[in-house]
Design an enzyme around this catalytic site. Structure first.
Site: not given
Length: 269
Positions: A178, A211
């Site tokens: 990521k 989150g």
């Protein structure tokens, strides 16, 4: 097993976020958004809000194992997702449970919170490398976690392939690196060593991203539970998370959460 007609079942093995933006709470909201039945194995309880983590209490390994067996042996699962596993003992126990479960596993090797609070003991890193990553269908480390696990520091998009190769050496079938912490577009690299997918999304000027990692890993698990291939599941998950980041909202005095219900609300008058 459950009655015919039940939706696909996805199990999250993670910690609780009392503020509701990450952890078990984010996972279950994501699963609802994807139309699967979410189930949970709690590994830790945190006192957490928009400003950070004020306390964390790990559950006993026996309690984690009992929750897992209770769900899997009766209800069954089509995918498992792991999040916060704070100790080596927990990592090893969960890895053993996953290896005995006939379902794909998405491993989010959570190392630190959005606020920089450590969520994984240094002594547990080796267990993540040698026990947990080898049972992962997809591992989803961010750049800090890549550095923590492999020592590879990603400074630009060109470093993503080197980072992926370093993580793949520990045995996951696929890795999603990521690149959200880089500048420019939010670029992630998905690969199993030969096949590569670069996933790009615009970067939104929104600090309310609490989150994100939990949500992405859960969304991937939902796709796998519904029978999608890894690239299909990851692509759909990236689209969902991008929308959730764009719709992230302020809560409290710090970093607010992504909006797990953005697609549902988009279709509501």
């Amino acid at each position: 097993m459950s009655a015919a007609g039940a939706p696909p079942r996805v199990l999250t093995v993670a910690g609780s976020d009392s503020g509701g933006g990450a952890g078990i709470q984010a996972d279950l909201k994501t699963m609802l958004a994807f139309g699967v039945h979410g189930m949970s194995v709690l590994t830790a309880v945190t006192a957490q809000n928009s400003l950070g983590v004020q306390g964390a209490w790990e559950l006993p390994v026996d309690a984690v194992r009992a929750q897992y067996r209770s769900v899997v042996d009766d209800i069954g699962v089509q995918a498992v997702k792991t999040g916060m596993l704070s100790s080596a003992e927990l990592v090893e126990a969960v890895a053993g449970l996953i290896s005995g479960t006939d379902a794909p596993a998405v491993v989010d090797p959570v190392g630190v919170s959005k606020h920089g609070d450590p969520l994984l003991a240094a002594s547990a890193l080796d267990s993540v490398r040698t026990e947990l990553l080898p049972v992962a269908t997809v591992a989803t480390p961010n750049l800090d976690e890549v550095a923590q696990l492999t020592g590879v520091r990603v400074e630009s998009e060109g470093d993503l392939r080197r980072a992926a190769a370093a993580v793949l050496e520990y045995g996951p079938r696929w890795v999603l690196i990521k690149g959200g912490h880089l500048s420019g577009d939010a670029v992630d690299l998905l690969t199993e060593g030969s096949e590569e997918h670069l996933l790009r999304a615009p970067r939104y000027d929104n600090r309310h991203t609490h989150g994100t990692g939990c949500t992405l890993a859960s969304a991937i698990a939902c796709g796998l539970a519904r029978g999608q291939s890894v690239p299909e599941a990851v692509t759909a998950a990236k689209e969902y998370v991008t929308g959730a980041i764009a719709a992230g909202f302020a809560l409290g005095a710090g970093i607010g959460p992504v909006d797990h219900g953005w697609a549902l609300r988009r279709d509501t008058p």
